[in-house]
Design an enzyme around this catalytic site. Structure first.
Site, mmCIF file in Angstrom:
data_model
loop_
_atom_site.group_PDB
_atom_site.id
_atom_site.type_symbol
_atom_site.label_atom_id
_atom_site.label_comp_id
_atom_site.label_asym_id
_atom_site.label_seq_id
_atom_site.Cartn_x
_atom_site.Cartn_y
_atom_site.Cartn_z
ATOM 1 N N HIS A 282 -0.727 8.256 95.617
ATOM 2 C CA HIS A 282 0.431 7.989 96.481
ATOM 3 C C HIS A 282 1.103 6.679 96.078
ATOM 4 O O HIS A 282 2.318 6.612 95.904
ATOM 5 C CB HIS A 282 -0.032 7.931 97.939
ATOM 6 C CG HIS A 282 1.013 7.496 98.914
ATOM 7 N ND1 HIS A 282 1.683 8.378 99.735
ATOM 8 C CD2 HIS A 282 1.517 6.264 99.209
ATOM 9 C CE1 HIS A 282 2.544 7.714 100.482
ATOM 10 N NE2 HIS A 282 2.457 6.428 100.185
ATOM 11 N N GLU A 283 0.307 5.639 95.939
ATOM 12 C CA GLU A 283 0.881 4.321 95.662
ATOM 13 C C GLU A 283 1.459 4.228 94.253
ATOM 14 O O GLU A 283 2.485 3.587 94.040
ATOM 15 C CB GLU A 283 -0.166 3.239 95.887
ATOM 16 C CG GLU A 283 -0.702 3.160 97.309
ATOM 17 C CD GLU A 283 0.351 2.770 98.340
ATOM 18 O OE1 GLU A 283 1.458 2.361 97.949
ATOM 19 O OE2 GLU A 283 0.051 2.852 99.544
ATOM 20 N N HIS A 286 4.919 5.514 94.216
ATOM 21 C CA HIS A 286 5.951 4.538 94.585
ATOM 22 C C HIS A 286 6.419 3.753 93.364
ATOM 23 O O HIS A 286 7.603 3.408 93.248
ATOM 24 C CB HIS A 286 5.418 3.563 95.629
ATOM 25 C CG HIS A 286 5.302 4.145 97.003
ATOM 26 N ND1 HIS A 286 6.229 5.028 97.507
ATOM 27 C CD2 HIS A 286 4.386 3.949 97.991
ATOM 28 C CE1 HIS A 286 5.896 5.358 98.741
ATOM 29 N NE2 HIS A 286 4.776 4.728 99.054
ATOM 30 N N HIS A 292 8.740 7.642 100.339
ATOM 31 C CA HIS A 292 7.960 8.479 101.253
ATOM 32 C C HIS A 292 8.678 9.802 101.515
ATOM 33 O O HIS A 292 9.871 9.825 101.794
ATOM 34 C CB HIS A 292 7.712 7.737 102.563
ATOM 35 C CG HIS A 292 6.757 6.606 102.412
ATOM 36 N ND1 HIS A 292 7.127 5.298 102.569
ATOM 37 C CD2 HIS A 292 5.438 6.595 102.097
ATOM 38 C CE1 HIS A 292 6.078 4.511 102.360
ATOM 39 N NE2 HIS A 292 5.047 5.271 102.066
ATOM 40 N N CYS A 293 7.924 10.880 101.438
ATOM 41 C CA CYS A 293 8.501 12.216 101.561
ATOM 42 C C CYS A 293 8.716 12.577 103.021
ATOM 43 O O CYS A 293 7.857 12.336 103.869
ATOM 44 C CB CYS A 293 7.578 13.237 100.907
ATOM 45 S SG CYS A 293 8.242 14.917 100.939
ATOM 46 N N CYS A 298 3.122 16.627 102.084
ATOM 47 C CA CYS A 298 3.122 16.096 100.721
ATOM 48 C C CYS A 298 2.246 14.852 100.684
ATOM 49 O O CYS A 298 2.171 14.103 101.657
ATOM 50 C CB CYS A 298 4.572 15.756 100.336
ATOM 51 S SG CYS A 298 4.802 15.014 98.710
ATOM 52 N N CYS A 317 4.791 18.033 97.230
ATOM 53 C CA CYS A 317 5.681 19.131 97.593
ATOM 54 C C CYS A 317 6.588 19.426 96.394
ATOM 55 O O CYS A 317 6.638 18.636 95.437
ATOM 56 C CB CYS A 317 6.517 18.757 98.816
ATOM 57 S SG CYS A 317 7.849 17.576 98.469
ATOM 58 N N CYS A 320 9.109 16.475 95.432
ATOM 59 C CA CYS A 320 8.482 15.317 94.790
ATOM 60 C C CYS A 320 7.874 15.696 93.442
ATOM 61 O O CYS A 320 7.825 14.870 92.529
ATOM 62 C CB CYS A 320 7.434 14.712 95.718
ATOM 63 S SG CYS A 320 8.152 13.941 97.197
#
Length: 388
Positions: A282-283, A286, A292-293, A298, A317, A320
């Site tokens: 996740h990070e 970025h 952020h979705c 997601c 998703c 993304c």
């Protein structure tokens, strides 16, 4: 540009005139249902050049991406809000569709000579060195499968004292915390020239400034670096029995890092590994410039608390995914095969990309990844033109 993940920032704004927020049971739960037309515009774009690039995907890849447009899709679901403390409810944020991502002049794309993700461990990850090496090796290999096409390397571990960071005891939870901004400054100095990005990971809790309670992680998009903590992914963290709580209330002396010697680190479990994989990918997302979705469930959704983080799926998703694919140019089926290979390493691998497993000490605890394994198998059925 910095992005912080914690209890106080970031989120998603839903526009009532553009999406339906459906109330369901239990009474506080809501489901955000975007119209098909808006999801299609977010995925494909209205720009002719981006529409043309979408049409260049294979028939199977387009069919797979289009799964996100169907309300009854078995692969992609709308976002659900369970309380006012959820990320979207508490922190509005402008949405980012594919066109917004692609047009962002600040987004990062790996280039020749800078295609390596470096992982820097900070502080202890457990009392047994071999177990620590294996756990971090699992994270490296998962990250390499997720960001298919990039190489992920581990830097030599460093102690907390080596970073020179500030630290404190959290007034509420009584656990040690280290300063995220100081760690980013340390990572900036250590970032290799061939790095796409450098990320620090630690089992010690983080805080970004004195007024904040904690932060899960903090990333700098422009500098290509981030630091993330897995401390709060221990199931016992919020209990009084948590072994990381300091019993003595002696005032800490800045610069005296002896307090970190032998400090508690949570045991390596399947759930901890799952949560760590989510946070790490996740990070780093970025750092690519993916915000952020707010479209569908997601891994790039924001989270304000552990329960919300656990609700996020392990992967992207379609919207993304297209963002990431445009940056790395992988074949989608190859990426999903690599992720499935990580979960089930006994499967025969035809891809030279796969990293070798670390020296065997423990079996990889992938029980918590069972749902993700089945999901990946269904994805590959579409991408390989099979019926599921």
């Amino acid at each position: 540009m910095q992005m912080e993940t914690g209890t106080l920032r970031s989120g998603i704004q839903s526009h009532p005139e553009r999406c339906k927020v459906k109330q369901r049971y239990p009474s506080r739960m809501q489901v955000i249902q975007h119209p098909v037309e808006r999801l299609r515009a977010a995925l494909v774009s209205n720009r002719q050049d981006l529409i043309k690039s979408y049409q260049q995907y294979t028939r199977e890849e387009r069919r797979f991406l289009d799964e996100g447009l169907h309300s009854d899709s078995p692969l992609f679901s709308p976002i659900s809000l369970h309380s006012d403390s959820d990320w979207i409810s508490s922190h509005p944020e402008a949405p980012q569709d594919f066109q917004s991502f692609y047009s962002n002049p600040y987004r990062n794309t790996p280039i020749k000579g800078r295609k390596i993700i470096y992982i820097q461990t900070i502080g202890s990850f457990g009392g047994v060195e071999a177990v620590t090496e294996q756990y971090v090796g699992w994270l490296r290999d998962y990250c390499e499968a997720f960001y298919y096409g990039l190489v992920v390397k581990l830097l030599d571990p460093v102690s907390v004292s080596a970073t020179g960071c500030a630290f404190r005891v959290n007034d509420s939870t009584r656990n040690l915390q280290i300063h995220a901004g100081d760690l980013l400054n340390f990572l900036k100095k250590k970032k290799p020239k061939d790095a796409f990005c450098i990320v620090g990971i630690t089992m010690i809790d983080l805080y970004p400034k004195d007024s904040w309670n904690f932060v899960f992680g903090q990333a700098s998009l422009t500098e290509g670096m981030g630091v993330f903590s897995f401390a709060r992914y221990d199931d016992d963290f919020y209990r009084r029995s948590y072994k990381g709580r300091l019993q003595k209330r002696d005032k800490l002396k800045q610069g005296d890092y002896t307090v970190f010697i032998g400090y508690y680190t949570p045991p390596i479990t399947s759930i901890l590994l799952l949560r760590s994989c989510k946070t790490l990918t996740h990070e780093i997302g970025h750092i690519f410039g993916i915000k952020h979705c707010q479209w569908l469930q997601c891994v790039m959704q924001g989270s304000n608390h552990l329960e919300e983080s656990d609700r996020r799926p392990l992967d992207l998703c379609p919207i993304c995914l297209r963002k990431l694919q445009s940056a790395l140019q992988f074949k989608m089926a190859d990426r999903y095969k690599a992720l499935l290979q990580w979960i089930e390493p006994k499967l025969p691998s035809k891809e030279p990309h796969s990293s070798p497993e670390p020296t065997a000490c423990l079996a990889k605890p992938t029980e918590a990844f069972e749902d993700s394994k089945q999901w990946l198998q269904r994805c590959l059925c579409i991408l390989e033109d099979e019926i599921f």
